[in-house]
Design an enzyme around this catalytic site. Sequence first.
Site, mmCIF file in Angstrom:
data_model
loop_
_atom_site.group_PDB
_atom_site.id
_atom_site.type_symbol
_atom_site.label_atom_id
_atom_site.label_comp_id
_atom_site.label_asym_id
_atom_site.label_seq_id
_atom_site.Cartn_x
_atom_site.Cartn_y
_atom_site.Cartn_z
ATOM 1 N N ASP A 119 0.795 -1.226 0.000
ATOM 2 C CA ASP A 119 0.000 0.000 0.000
ATOM 3 C C ASP A 119 0.832 1.282 0.000
ATOM 4 O OD1 ASP A 119 -2.627 -1.041 -0.099
ATOM 5 O OD2 ASP A 119 -2.440 -1.693 1.987
ATOM 6 N N ASP A 178 -7.046 -3.617 -5.743
ATOM 7 C CA ASP A 178 -6.636 -2.339 -5.135
ATOM 8 C C ASP A 178 -5.182 -1.987 -5.463
ATOM 9 O OD1 ASP A 178 -8.351 -4.149 -3.779
ATOM 10 O OD2 ASP A 178 -8.403 -2.924 -1.985
HETATM 11 N N1 GLY Z 1 -7.491 -1.337 -0.002
HETATM 12 C C1 GLY Z 1 -8.508 -1.711 0.850
HETATM 13 C C2 GLY Z 1 -9.862 -1.153 0.573
HETATM 14 O O1 GLY Z 1 -10.159 -0.586 -0.453
HETATM 15 O O2 GLY Z 1 -10.676 -1.319 1.444
#
Ligand code: GLY
Length: 401
Positions: A119, A178
Amino acid sequence: MMLKKKLLVFSVFISLGLSVCAQSKTEKPLLQVIDSALTKAVAQYKYLRTQLPPNVLPKTWYPLTKKFETSNSSWWCSGFYPGSMLYLYEYSHDTALLNEEKRVEKILEKEQYNKGTHDLGFMMYCSFGNANRLMPSKEYDQILLNSAKSLSTRFNPTVQSIQSWNANAKWKFPVIIDNMMNLELLFWATKYSGDSSFYKIAVTHANTTIKNHYRPDYSSFHVVDYDPATGAVLHKQTAQGYADYSAWARGQAWGLYGFVVMYRSTKDKKYLEQANNIAKFITTNPSLPSDNIPFWDYNTPEIPATYRDASAAAITASALLELSKYADAQKSAKYLAFAEKVIRSLSTPTYTAPIGENGGFILKHSTGHLPGNSEVDVPLSYADYYYIEAMMRYRAMKGKK
Ligand code: GLY
């Protein structure tokens, strides 16, 4: 879900629908709506700042219990609060916002060396990326380059992807949709350093995502699990969606935004086509309510008696505004109209909280992880971030500084 709870959700749905319909009769020019929304957002974020204990970042606030939830800097959302502060500073020139962002930078800085998460794009590019855009500096360059290096360590050439979550009892090498959002940092790193390896990782990851995450209707699986030794696909599943086969709303938004960035960064028409196809899935989806704020999953059988996800709407609006610059005239007009409606809807009292309420967050009605019964119908820092970004993008497209 119990009957009482179902009725409550249904009545919230009815009132969401009605209040937005009523608003269309007295429509103000969108730029005026945006100016008023951003002015309120500045005041709200100055209030949010007063709610925040030292050394932590805001995550959400629970309307029923009034509980304010924070995170440490390693949580995937840690870059959104400073990023929002920067956009709002850019809009208002209010130095209180900049001072707050600078304070938070110090908390976040160490994450440049975090190799335990995919992330880093969210965490470091939304914060330091925006800081560097507004106030370029060698220090920011170095933090961003180190972050891109840390992210690149999660790339596996056999799988041809960056690993999202670490291996666990369920998955060996999970890659979630994501992850498309973390590639922008890698494109920046190649541009800055001249080292093409970051660019190649981003392109390879995106190509593998097209191949394995997308279905024929251009909706996406949430999680694809790979065998790290052979690169074989082991599972196609969900974590935060209704079912493995369903289209989790925020996942569709992440994919759309990610492929818009892919086209911006490479000018490869295949990514434009991918983005257009995802946009079609989202914008023509039969389950979409008339205010353009989707339910948390496009395929949950509980529609319409279930929760919205304002964060998915905000991400989609921001992505469509950019895509409207690359698409042909007909698509461009549709994307623009769709995004405009999202911004209008989010800017009504149905979704925007009064200043000093909602724990200091701007938007209500997002859904973080419904199957995990976590962050359901709450504010979320990333809903605010992409809503602000969409409004800033719209202003810039209309020639506003
Ligand atoms: N990346 C996690 C979400 O979108 O909840």
